[in-house]
Design an enzyme around this catalytic site. Structure first.
Site, PDB file in Angstrom:
ATOM      1  N   GLY A  55       0.813  -1.210   0.000  1.00 12.21           N
ATOM      2  CA  GLY A  55       0.000   0.000   0.000  1.00 12.21           C
ATOM      3  C   GLY A  55       0.847   1.262   0.000  1.00 12.21           C
ATOM      4  N   LYS A  68       2.503 -16.645 -10.088  1.00 12.39           N
ATOM      5  CA  LYS A  68       3.067 -16.025  -8.885  1.00 12.39           C
ATOM      6  C   LYS A  68       2.881 -16.933  -7.673  1.00 12.39           C
ATOM      7  CE  LYS A  68       4.106 -12.014  -6.415  1.00 12.39           C
ATOM      8  NZ  LYS A  68       3.512 -10.972  -5.590  1.00 12.39           N
ATOM      9  N   ASN A  70       8.936 -18.797  -0.726  1.00 15.47           N
ATOM     10  CA  ASN A  70       8.644 -18.325   0.637  1.00 15.47           C
ATOM     11  C   ASN A  70       8.917 -19.353   1.733  1.00 15.47           C
ATOM     12  OD1 ASN A  70       7.788 -15.540   0.940  1.00 15.47           O
ATOM     13  ND2 ASN A  70       6.205 -16.027  -0.557  1.00 15.47           N
TER      14      ASN A  70
END
Lengths: 304, 304
Positions: B22, B187, B195
Site C-alpha cells: 500500500g 506467482k 517463501n
C-alpha cells in the site's frame, strides 16, 4: 562352544572408539572387566591417560587402559563403538581378528559393510539404547539409562551371545535378542523420526509431541518409514511416542552434531532408507535434503 | 464504458492498507494522482500525516492524504492492498461501493472470498511483482522494480482495464492481462516454492539455487505445485528460477514475517494449495506444517 557362565569371570574387553558410546561403555564395563579403550587421536589418548573417564552425574572417575588403534591387541571380545561412517576404514584391520566382535552402530547402513567384510570372527549386532552425550575427550553425560540389546549376526555367530550374561550389570544391562533386525529397525524408525525433525527445528525431543504441527510430521514420517520397512506403522508410532516421552528433555544426537557443526549420521539413517526403498518416500527424501542443506549451510567452506 | 485516455488525467485513488504494498503504491501513484491512503491504526495515521511516506532508496518524501478505514469516501478507483487474511473483515464495507475495485493480494485464497462477496463494482485482479519491504509505519524499501499486472475479474468487469493506462507510469508500470488466473497461478507457484523454503532455512532467495539440496527441494516443490494446478512444471521451474535469480539478495516476505514473529501468509499460499489439491501433495503438506510449527515456536503464548 565355550560357555563361561561364571558371572564374576573377568573378560578382556577391547572398546574401539572414544566417542560418547565408547566412553560410557568402557566406564561401566571397567567396574568388572579388564577394559582397553582404543582411540584414533593421540591427543585424546593423553587426556584419557592423565584424567581417566568421567561420566556425569556419577562421582567416581575411572582409570582405563588406553591405546591407539594401530596398537590393537586381541582381547576376549571387541566392542566396536565408532560411528557408522568410520566403519569402512576400520573393517580391514578386523580381518585378522579371531575373537568375537560386537557392532554397536546406529542405523542399518553398517550391516551391508559387515556382510561384505566377511570377517572370520563371531559377529554380534547390538542396539544401544542409552542416552549419552559427549562433553569432551574424557567426559560424557549419561542422560538416560537404557539397555544394550545383542543378537547374533547369523546362526554361525551364536557363540557371541554367551558374552551377554558376562557383560551384563544391573546398572548397565545387556539383553539377548533373537531377531536383531527387528530391534535395529525399531531403533532406525525412532531415529529417522526424532533426529532430523529435532535438528531442523532445533527443539528438544519432547516438542515433537507438544507442537501439533511437529507431531503431524513425526507421525507422517513414522508411517512412511515403517511402511517402507514392511512394518505395521500404528504399532511403531506408539513405540516412537514412548521414546519421545521418555527422552523429552534430551537434544537428539543429530541436533547436537548440527549445533557443533559436526557431520551427522544422516546417510546412515535417512540415506539408508532412501537406498533400500522400493517406492517414493517423499517425507524421508525431504528430510534427507533438509539435513544435507543445513550441514552445508553450517559448515560453509570447511570440508569434512 | 467511459474511456478516459488522457494520460494526464488526474484520478482519485483510494489505497486501502498501509503495509509495504500500500505504501509503495500510494507513493508512486501520488506523483500524478490524488491519492488517499486508508489505514486501520490511528498510530500509523498520525505518523503518516506528520512524516509523509518515505520510499528508500529514493530521496523525495511524499505527503499523502491519510484516513482511517471507517471514514472511507468513494474515489474513482479503490486499490485493495491489505493482506489476504484481512479481506474477510474488509469485504462487507465494500458492498456499498460503486467505483471499480482492484484487488492486489498474494496467493489465490482471496479469489473465493471475492466471488462470494458478489460486489456491485467492476472488479480487477492484480498481481503485484515489485520487491518491497516495510521498514516502519511510514517507510518502505523498494528492493526490486516490477510490474502491476491487471486483469478483469469476469467479462462484466472489463471497464476496470481502462484504469491500467491511466495509472501506468514508466517507473511504476501497470500492464493489462487477459488471463489473470494464469498470472496469479504463476506467482502462486513462485511464492509456494520461495517463501516457505527460505523461511525454514533462513536464507536469502539466491541460496535456493546455490545450495544443491535446497535446489532439489525447490524443484520438487515446483513440480508438485505446478502439476497440482494442471500446469507444465518444467516451464514453471524455468520461471521460478528466473525469479530466484532476479531477487537473489532479497529476504522473502515469509522469512521477514517470521523474523518479526508476525503471522505469515502460509494459509493463503500453501493452505490454498492443500485445499484445492485433488491428490496428496506431500512436499507442500510438509512445508505447510513446517511453517505452522515455526510460527507456533516463535510466537510462544502470544495469540495472533
Amino acid at each position: 562352544m565355550r560357555y563361561r557362565c561364571d558371572r564374576s569371570e573377568k573378560v578382556r574387553v577391547g572398546v574401539i572408539g572414544g566417542g560418547a558410546v565408547g566412553l560410557l561403555t568402557a566406564y561401566f564395563l571397567s567396574a568388572q572387566h579388564d577394559v582397553t579403550i582404543y582411540v584414533r587421536r593421540q591427543e585424546q589418548k593423553s587426556v584419557l591417560i592423565q584424567q581417566g573417564v568421567v561420566v556425569e552425574p556419577y562421582v567416581r572417575k575411572k582409570s582405563i587402559k588406553v591405546k591407539c588403534i594401530e596398537d590393537m591387541v586381541e582381547p576376549d571380545i571387541f566392542l566396536i563403538c565408532v560411528k557408522s561412517y568410520h566403519l569402512p576404514a576400520l573393517l580391514p584391520s578386523l580381518e585378522s581378528i579371531r575373537c568375537p566382535i560386537l557392532f554397536m552402530q546406529n542405523g542399518m547402513g553398517h550391516i551391508k559393510w559387515i556382510k561384505e567384510a566377511a570377517l572370520p570372527s563371531n559377529i554380534g549386532i547390538a542396539v544401544f539404547e542409552h542416552g549419552v552425550r559427549k562433553i569432551n575427550d574424557n567426559k560424557v553425560l549419561h542422560t538416560g539409562v537404557g539397555r544394550v540389546r545383542v543378537g547374533a549376526f547369523t546362526e554361525d555367530d551364536l557363540d557371541i551371545l554367551h558374552y551377554v550374561s558376562l557383560l551384563h550389570q544391573d546398572v548397565f544391562p545387556f539383553y539377548q535378542e533373537m531377531d536383531w533386525e527387528t530391534v535395529l529397525q525399531e531403533k532406525l524408525i525412532a531415529n529417522a523420526v526424532i533426529n532430523p525433525i529435532t535438528a531442523i527445528f532445533q527443539v528438544e525431543n519432547g516438542v515433537l509431541l507438544e507442537n501439533p504441527h511437529l507431531a503431524w510430521m513425526a507421525k507422517k514420517v513414522c508411517e512412511e518409514v515403517a511402511t517402507s520397512l514392511g512394518q505395521p506403522w500404528e504399532k511403531k508410532w506408539e513405540y516412537v511416542k514412548g521414546i519421545i516421552q521418555s527422552t523429552k528433555e534430551n537434544r537428539s544426537s543429530m541436533l547436537v552434531d548440527m549445533d557443533h557443526c559436526r557431520k551427522t549420521e544422516v546417510e546412515e539413517i535417512l540415506g539408508y532408507l532412501l537406498d533400500r526403498a522400493k517406492e517414493e518416500i517423499p517425507y524421508v527424501h525431504y528430510l534427507y535434503h533438509s539435513i544435507k542443506a543445513l550441514e552445508r549451510q553450517k559448515r560453509g567452506d570447511v570440508e569434512w
